[in-house]
Design a protein around this motif. Structure first.
Motif, mmCIF file in Angstrom:
data_model
loop_
_atom_site.group_PDB
_atom_site.id
_atom_site.type_symbol
_atom_site.label_atom_id
_atom_site.label_comp_id
_atom_site.label_asym_id
_atom_site.label_seq_id
_atom_site.Cartn_x
_atom_site.Cartn_y
_atom_site.Cartn_z
ATOM 1 N N PRO B 180 -9.728 -7.284 24.571
ATOM 2 C CA PRO B 180 -9.904 -6.881 23.167
ATOM 3 C C PRO B 180 -8.843 -5.905 22.668
ATOM 4 C CG PRO B 180 -12.023 -6.958 24.237
ATOM 5 C CD PRO B 180 -11.002 -7.207 25.312
ATOM 6 N N ALA B 181 -8.486 -4.921 23.485
ATOM 7 C CA ALA B 181 -7.483 -3.955 23.037
ATOM 8 C C ALA B 181 -6.126 -4.633 22.899
ATOM 9 C CB ALA B 181 -7.400 -2.782 24.011
ATOM 10 N N GLY B 182 -5.815 -5.526 23.839
ATOM 11 C CA GLY B 182 -4.556 -6.261 23.789
ATOM 12 C C GLY B 182 -4.470 -7.102 22.522
ATOM 13 N N ARG B 183 -5.591 -7.738 22.185
ATOM 14 C CA ARG B 183 -5.642 -8.549 20.972
ATOM 15 C C ARG B 183 -5.384 -7.684 19.746
ATOM 16 N NH1 ARG B 183 -10.244 -11.544 23.157
ATOM 17 N NH2 ARG B 183 -11.781 -10.537 21.855
#
Lengths: 284, 283
Positions: B180-183
């Motif tokens: 999620p953070a990467g997205r």
């Protein structure tokens, strides 16, 4: 067929400049028949962890008990473990190689030493379980669509009749329908066969929908290990480690902040709708 | 001027037998007309095998049309003379960062593109620094890319494209493998590029949440464009989308569930804020 990890440590390239402590003192128990979700930021150790479960990676220290037997003890039948703990890697369709789907799915059971007939029986059952239609069985795996290829690859693991099915991001790159189909199929399998399922995913929504329990990995350590509602209640801490709560959980928190007294421990869309209706009813 | 324009674009893959002779064709793109203006943020949705990626590969001439035409920044991609200009105008970012990184050190990888364009050395370093800053990876400039996480690698891949200063970036499921953070980081990076450099962005994705801010969405099915419109228009057609194996953002899904339970939630809710506002003004 429980799995228990005790003080498990794994260090990549020890003694070199690239030394990395990938797993740090992991203690976990996964009872038989559970549906476990594993989440964690990229590089948190999820994939390293699951590769320990069937002995693909040997821990630097610590112990793994499969069915209360130490898998590192001398004379332990590692091959047997590998056929009981089936691992579906990321992008498993890259591992398809045979001339047709049927032969590909037969490859696993064949290596287990089963007769041609048994292999075929197993393959047929597995292909049916993943919902791949019969017309594809004689086609080259490379003629299938992305979602179909992935099903064929999962069938290849299921044909070995594993007691534990470990899936590393099985829905990455699939369209929403393909995502739902595969996950619903896995949930169905889990119910039908009381197989233990360990699902690694980056989709908080999917994990919330299917897992009985969530293990959160962070920098090689277990950060949380609890039921979904309790884990996602820590959404602020999850965000700090590259994760999040499902979207609906945020909506519920916002509603509460704006004065609507909803319960915030909601993790799926259906639960959220029910909870909102309940509160609106009481207000009338 | 239109950044990307197609006219009755058709693309057919050839099927070959073992001897290599053509035994048939399958049409991946069928009579597609799209136009993308400079600076726009366009999303393309569609199930696996709908033709999205084949279309994307036309945008920097990895593939050229079987019939019809594709113009990128006014250049016909079929014209071999224009090939390098087309590729410089439109940069591509793919799903799997491992397939896009070639350098052994992050900054070298990012410098590879501009070096191939013949950019003077001083300027290459300047661009490398700026691009790595733009994607938030400057502190990793001396690292080895294969030791980075998936999200970090993807940001390096984007930096590599940004360093070539394209007018248009085509991202083919850039977040499919990310946490999620990467997205979030990748999307934030893309947004920043749009704001700061007015880069035209074409985003292909299976995550409905990611396209809420798009100026326009194209939905593809069996090689055709079957729906087009603003996110609000597209996502209010829930059943139709599901028929194309797609979905709607979770706030819209929740609004739909509430409607099924008898609440008269207005159509066109996309963001969680909109739903929260609506529900809170009910009493």
């Amino acid at each position: 067929m429980s799995i228990r990890l005790e003080h498990l440590n794994y260090i990549y390239s020890p003694g070199t400049a690239y030394e990395k402590h990938a797993l740090k003192d992991i203690n976990l128990t996964i009872p038989h028949g559970e549906f476990v979700g594993i989440i964690g930021h990229t590089g948190s150790g999820k994939s390293t962890l699951i590769q320990h479960l069937n002995g693909l990676i040997r821990a630097s220290s610590g112990k793994i008990y499969y069915n209360e037997e130490d898998i590192y003890q001398e004379g332990y039948h590692m091959k047997e473990l590998r056929s009981q703990v089936g691992l579906v890697f990321q992008y498993p369709e890259h591992q398809l190689f045979e001339i047709d789907v049927m032969t590909d799915v037969c490859f696993g059971p064949k290596n287990q030493g089963l007769s041609d007939e048994e292999c075929k029986e197993r393959a047929l059952e597995a292909l049916r379980l993943v919902g791949l239609k019969e017309k594809y069985y004689s086609m080259s795996p490379f003629e299938l669509s992305g979602g179909q290829k992935r099903r064929a690859a999962i069938a290849g693991v299921l044909a070995m009749k594993p007691k534990v099915l470990v899936l590393d991001e099985p829905t990455a790159g699939l369209d929403p329908k393909g995502r739902d189909d595969i996950l619903e199929q896995i949930a169905y399998l889990h119910k039908q066969t009381d197989m233990t399922v360990i699902l690694v995913s980056h989709s908080m929504e999917d994990i919330a929908r299917f897992a009985d329990r969530i293990i959160v990995m962070n920098h090689g350590e277990v950060m949380f290990n609890d039921e979904p509602k309790k884990v996602f209640a820590h959404f602020k801490e999850l965000e700090k480690v590259g994760l999040a709560a499902p979207q609906v959980t945020y909506i519920m928190h916002d509603l509460k902040e704006h004065g609507l007294a909803v319960n915030t421990d909601v993790t799926t869309v259906e639960e959220a709708a029910d909870e909102i209706m309940r509160i609106l009813e009481t207000r009338k | 001027m239109n950044m990307i324009q197609t006219e009755k674009l058709i693309f057919e893959y050839e099927k070959r037998d073992e001897e290599g002779s053509v035994i048939g064709t399958s049409r991946a793109i069928d009579q597609v007309d799209i136009d993308v203006k400079e600076g726009q943020f366009i999303a393309i949705l569609g199930h696996n095998g709908s033709g999205k990626s084949t279309l994307a590969k036309h945008m920097n001439a990895i593939l050229v049309p079987t019939e019809g035409t594709m113009w990128v920044d006014g250049r016909n991609t079929k014209d071999p003379e224009e090939l390098w200009n087309v590729r410089q105008s439109a940069g591509m970012v793919f799903q799997n960062p491992d397939n896009q990184i070639i350098g052994t050190v992050v900054e070298e990888d990012v410098g590879f593109g501009p070096e191939n364009l013949g950019v003077p050395t001083d300027e290459i370093w300047q661009r490398v620094e700026e691009s790595l800053k733009a994607v938030g990876m400057i502190s990793y400039r001396h690292h080895s890319p294969n030791k980075l996480s998936g999200g970090q690698k993807q940001r390096v891949a984007i930096a590599g494209v940004v360093a070539m200063e394209p007018k248009c970036i085509v991202l083919d499921e850039p977040t499919a493998m990310l946490d999620p953070a990467g997205r979030k980081e990748v999307l934030k990076t893309v947004k920043r590029l749009r704001e700061k450099k007015n880069v035209t962005v074409i985003l292909i994705t299976h995550y409905m949440e990611e396209v809420i801010d798009a100026d326009k969405i194209y939905v593809m099915d069996h090689g055709h464009v079957v729906m087009q419109g603003t996110p609000r228009e597209i996502f209010s057609r829930v059943e139709e989308l599901k028929g194309y194996r797609l979905d709607v953002p979770q706030a819209a899904l929740l609004a739909d569930e509430l409607r099924k339970r008898g609440l008269s939630v207005p159509e066109g809710i996309l963001r969680k804020e909109e739903l929260v506002d609506y529900l809170c003004q009910l009493d």
